[in-house]
Design a protein around this motif. Structure first.
Motif, mmCIF file in Angstrom:
data_model
loop_
_atom_site.group_PDB
_atom_site.id
_atom_site.type_symbol
_atom_site.label_atom_id
_atom_site.label_comp_id
_atom_site.label_asym_id
_atom_site.label_seq_id
_atom_site.Cartn_x
_atom_site.Cartn_y
_atom_site.Cartn_z
ATOM 1 N N ILE A 204 0.828 -1.222 0.000
ATOM 2 C CA ILE A 204 0.000 0.000 0.000
ATOM 3 C C ILE A 204 0.858 1.266 0.000
ATOM 4 N N ALA A 205 2.153 1.133 0.292
ATOM 5 C CA ALA A 205 3.069 2.279 0.224
ATOM 6 C C ALA A 205 3.146 2.843 -1.190
ATOM 7 N N LEU A 206 2.820 2.049 -2.187
ATOM 8 C CA LEU A 206 2.871 2.496 -3.576
ATOM 9 C C LEU A 206 1.605 3.212 -4.015
ATOM 10 N N ALA A 207 0.586 3.196 -3.185
ATOM 11 C CA ALA A 207 -0.715 3.733 -3.591
ATOM 12 C C ALA A 207 -0.674 5.240 -3.773
ATOM 13 N N ASP A 208 -1.087 5.694 -4.952
ATOM 14 C CA ASP A 208 -1.303 7.110 -5.253
ATOM 15 C C ASP A 208 -2.157 7.176 -6.505
ATOM 16 N N SER A 209 -2.344 8.354 -7.057
ATOM 17 C CA SER A 209 -3.259 8.515 -8.187
ATOM 18 C C SER A 209 -2.731 7.859 -9.460
ATOM 19 N N GLY A 210 -1.447 7.501 -9.473
ATOM 20 C CA GLY A 210 -0.882 6.846 -10.647
ATOM 21 C C GLY A 210 -0.885 5.334 -10.551
ATOM 22 N N LEU A 211 -1.468 4.798 -9.469
ATOM 23 C CA LEU A 211 -1.556 3.351 -9.300
ATOM 24 C C LEU A 211 -2.972 2.892 -9.622
ATOM 25 N N TYR A 212 -3.096 2.006 -10.567
ATOM 26 C CA TYR A 212 -4.397 1.477 -10.946
ATOM 27 C C TYR A 212 -4.645 0.179 -10.188
ATOM 28 N N THR A 213 -5.757 0.119 -9.474
ATOM 29 C CA THR A 213 -6.129 -1.084 -8.729
ATOM 30 C C THR A 213 -7.329 -1.741 -9.393
ATOM 31 N N ILE A 214 -7.143 -2.974 -9.805
ATOM 32 C CA ILE A 214 -8.233 -3.760 -10.367
ATOM 33 C C ILE A 214 -8.742 -4.646 -9.237
ATOM 34 N N ALA A 215 -9.889 -4.292 -8.679
ATOM 35 C CA ALA A 215 -10.402 -4.956 -7.485
ATOM 36 C C ALA A 215 -11.484 -5.964 -7.860
ATOM 37 N N LEU A 216 -11.238 -7.238 -7.523
ATOM 38 C CA LEU A 216 -12.223 -8.290 -7.740
ATOM 39 C C LEU A 216 -13.103 -8.369 -6.500
ATOM 40 N N LEU A 217 -14.383 -8.037 -6.672
ATOM 41 C CA LEU A 217 -15.302 -7.914 -5.543
ATOM 42 C C LEU A 217 -16.513 -8.823 -5.753
ATOM 43 N N PRO A 218 -16.326 -10.130 -5.642
ATOM 44 C CA PRO A 218 -17.448 -11.054 -5.845
ATOM 45 C C PRO A 218 -18.422 -11.011 -4.681
ATOM 46 N N SER A 219 -19.694 -11.123 -4.962
ATOM 47 C CA SER A 219 -20.706 -11.070 -3.896
ATOM 48 C C SER A 219 -20.770 -12.374 -3.114
ATOM 49 N N THR A 220 -20.243 -13.471 -3.683
ATOM 50 C CA THR A 220 -20.365 -14.793 -3.048
ATOM 51 C C THR A 220 -19.173 -15.164 -2.183
#
Length: 603
Positions: free
Chosen positions: A505-521
């Motif tokens: 998470i130290a790399l997180a900023d506006s230039g980091l793209y996060t593809i979040a897999l958010l399954p409901s199951t």
């Protein structure tokens, strides 16, 4: 990986070799070449880059009439991708092509240099042709010289050699790398895969390790095994279908193969589910009395193995380990004799996985191969085989092969669950119902691809991607990141969602793209919480979920499902399309990305 094609006959040899090499382009290469001998003149041509460069160099050359020819596409291992390092390699009067690695080439090279031989390339392959010519000075025949040459080689090799010392003959040898021979009348065809032979021969001989021999223009074929005894193996029928070689209106083979996943999933499951029963087409004695499963693979197949580890432990309640084949080979692994050793490979020729299988068999473990290519080395060696039935996959970045691997591994988990009585009848019925529904899940509308193409313009800059998922969606995140790396050349990593706060998470900023897999199951609230942690630090969030996420910068909606594996496969398609469309926007060669090979037959 490198491709081999050879021909003995009267047809235009240039075209036979070029057409054969085109069938192997999907394996990946960085240079190509061929040598042709008509009994009078021995000619050769080499070119860096694509096959059209080689074809252009040969535009004024013709080679009709009886003769022999060998051709090769090289994926650089020893030495840079240059014309000098490209195959075929030349001695004083002979040419050789070779797949694999000669592990003792330095020793042989030093020996030959002391005898006055001059080397011009950086490759290990060149020692073969010089060693042959060295032995031919004193041997009673060129074939005896070739036998002596092969006896000195250590490592993996599939090799063809032609020489003025034996006009109209092709010498061949195979060890730990594939070699196939087809015959049509007095004509012979050689290849490292059956693809170049389809349509030219009705059947082919798949050589075993240690086999070698020769064929000539008179229709003679002699094959010997590792004990120098005649090798009498019945030819295997070849497919007559070349439909896989056409894109069918799609821009890329990868795109076509993503759309084919619904059909190949149906093919994969056909005959393997009957009512609420799972019927594996294997001798199930390999599954009996197992108390552990060891899954071993590389790359995308490793991600399928990780996925299976969740399924096996959750459904079959059996201890499961996952090994990276290239590491397993050298770690002096402790092996449980009651373990089932499962190797997974799209091509069946993956060198590290093949060697891992040999280690397990030598240790007395029962083995199961999950593979897409019948008659491949891994298939022939394993105790039992489950074919994925995906059909030939020409895109280097695997799509339908991964999907079918996961399906077969899910079937395996359910069969073990039934044998171990770890699921109730209703639980088992729920699993088989979900399995039968996967082809429909994979049948997506083109509107999904259009939506993904539109949003991909956001992702062409920045300093990287994080793909995050929990539970079984963690290996899917790894696979999504790998797909993007392979064809876009952008930096991407897959992480378990809960691990972000432990450093990345130290790399997180506006230039980091996060593809979040958010399954409901599957752990939805936990996954949302992890995505919120990144959003709070200005990361650009792309949510893939059936539920809208208010902090998402982009949102790709998936369908609501009752089973997590249905969500898994739908999100898999989204990730494949995401990688494809980002690569398209960057102008990359989607099917043949730089530096990569489809069938990795070297370490």
């Amino acid at each position: 990986m490198c491709g081999i094609v050879g021909y003995i006959g009267k047809n235009e040899k240039k075209e036979v070799i070029l057409n054969g090499l085109k069938e192997l382009e999907y394996r990946g290469y960085d240079s190509a070449g061929m040598a042709i001998y008509d009994g009078v003149e021995l000619r050769h041509f080499k070119a860096v880059g694509k096959l059209e460069n080689l074809s252009s160099k040969m535009s004024d050359f013709t080679s009709a009439g009886a003769g022999v020819a060998i051709g090769h596409t090289r994926w650089a291992t020893h030495g840079k991708p240059t014309e000098i390092n490209a195959h075929p390699h030349l001695g004083e009067y002979s040419f050789v092509i070779h797949n694999g690695i000669i592990e003792n080439y330095k020793e042989l090279k030093t020996e030959l240099e002391k005898a006055g031989v001059r080397f011009v390339s950086q490759t290990d392959t060149e020692v073969i042709v010089h060693l042959f010519e060295f032995y031919n000075k004193s041997a009673s025949s060129p074939f005896e010289a070739y036998e002596k040459t092969i006896s000195r080689l250590q490592g993996a090799y599939a090799t063809l050699l032609i020489t003025k010392a034996a006009p109209n003959v092709v010498f061949f040898a195979k060890n730990a790398a594939p070699m196939i021979i087809g015959q049509s009348g007095d004509e012979f065809y050689f290849a490292s895969s059956d693809a170049p032979l389809i349509g030219l021969c009705d059947s082919a001989i798949y050589l075993d390790d240690g086999c070698y021999g020769f064929a000539d223009t008179s229709g003679n074929l002699k094959i010997f095994d590792s004990d120098k005894k005649p090798f009498n193996k019945a030819p295997t029928a070849l497919s007559k279908d070349k439909g896989y070689a056409q894109k069918g209106g799609y821009r890329f083979f990868m795109e076509k193969e993503i759309y084919e996943q619904s059909a190949v999933a149906s093919e994969c499951l056909m005959g393997r589910i009957s009512g609420d029963e799972v019927c594996l087409d294997i001798d199930e004695s390999v599954l009996e009395s197992r108390d552990e499963v060891v899954l071993c693979a590389c790359g995308t197949s490793y991600h399928a193995a990780l996925t299976a580890s969740y399924l096996l432990e959750r459904l079959a309640k059996i201890r499961t380990k996952v090994e990276i084949a290239s590491e397993f080979r050298y770690k002096s692994p402790f092996l449980n004799k009651n373990a089932l050793f499962v190797v997974i490979s799209q091509s069946g020729e993956t060198a590290d996985t093949l060697e891992a299988l040999k280690i397990a068999k030598n240790a007395g473990l029962k083995s199961l191969a999950i593979c897409n290519v019948d008659n491949s080395s891994i298939v022939r060696l394993a105790d039992a085989v489950l074919l994925t039935r995906a059909g030939i996959e020409k895109g280097v970045a695997s799509t339908k092969a991964f999907a079918t691997q996961v399906l077969v591994l899910w079937l395996l988990a359910l069969r073990l669950a039934k044998m171990r009585n770890t699921l109730s009848p209703s639980e088992f019925s729920s699993e088989t119902e979900a399995l039968r529904g996967i082809p429909a899940v994979l049948n997506f509308a083109p509107a999904l691809q259009e939506r993904i193409y539109r949003i991909c313009k956001h992702y062409l800059h920045g300093h990287g991607f994080f793909f995050i998922g929990r539970d079984i969606f963690y290996p899917l995140a790894l696979e999504g990141a790998l797909k993007l790396k392979e064809i876009s050349y952008l930096h991407a990593e897959g992480y378990p969602s809960g691990e972000m706060k432990h450093g990345p998470i130290a790399l997180a900023d506006s230039g980091l793209y996060t593809i979040a897999l958010l399954p409901s199951t599957c752990l939805y609230d936990k996954a949302i919480s992890n995505a919120q942690e990144l959003a709070a630090r200005d990361a650009f969030i792309t949510a893939i979920s059936p539920e809208p996420f208010e902090l998402a910068d982009d949102y790709i909606a998936t369908s609501k499902h009752s089973h997590m594996m249905s969500e898994f496969f739908e999100m898999m398609v989204v990730l494949q399309l995401l990688a494809l469309e980002i690569s398209v926007r960057l102008g990359n060669d989607v099917d043949m990305p730089r530096n990569l090979a489809k069938s990795v037959t070297v370490e």
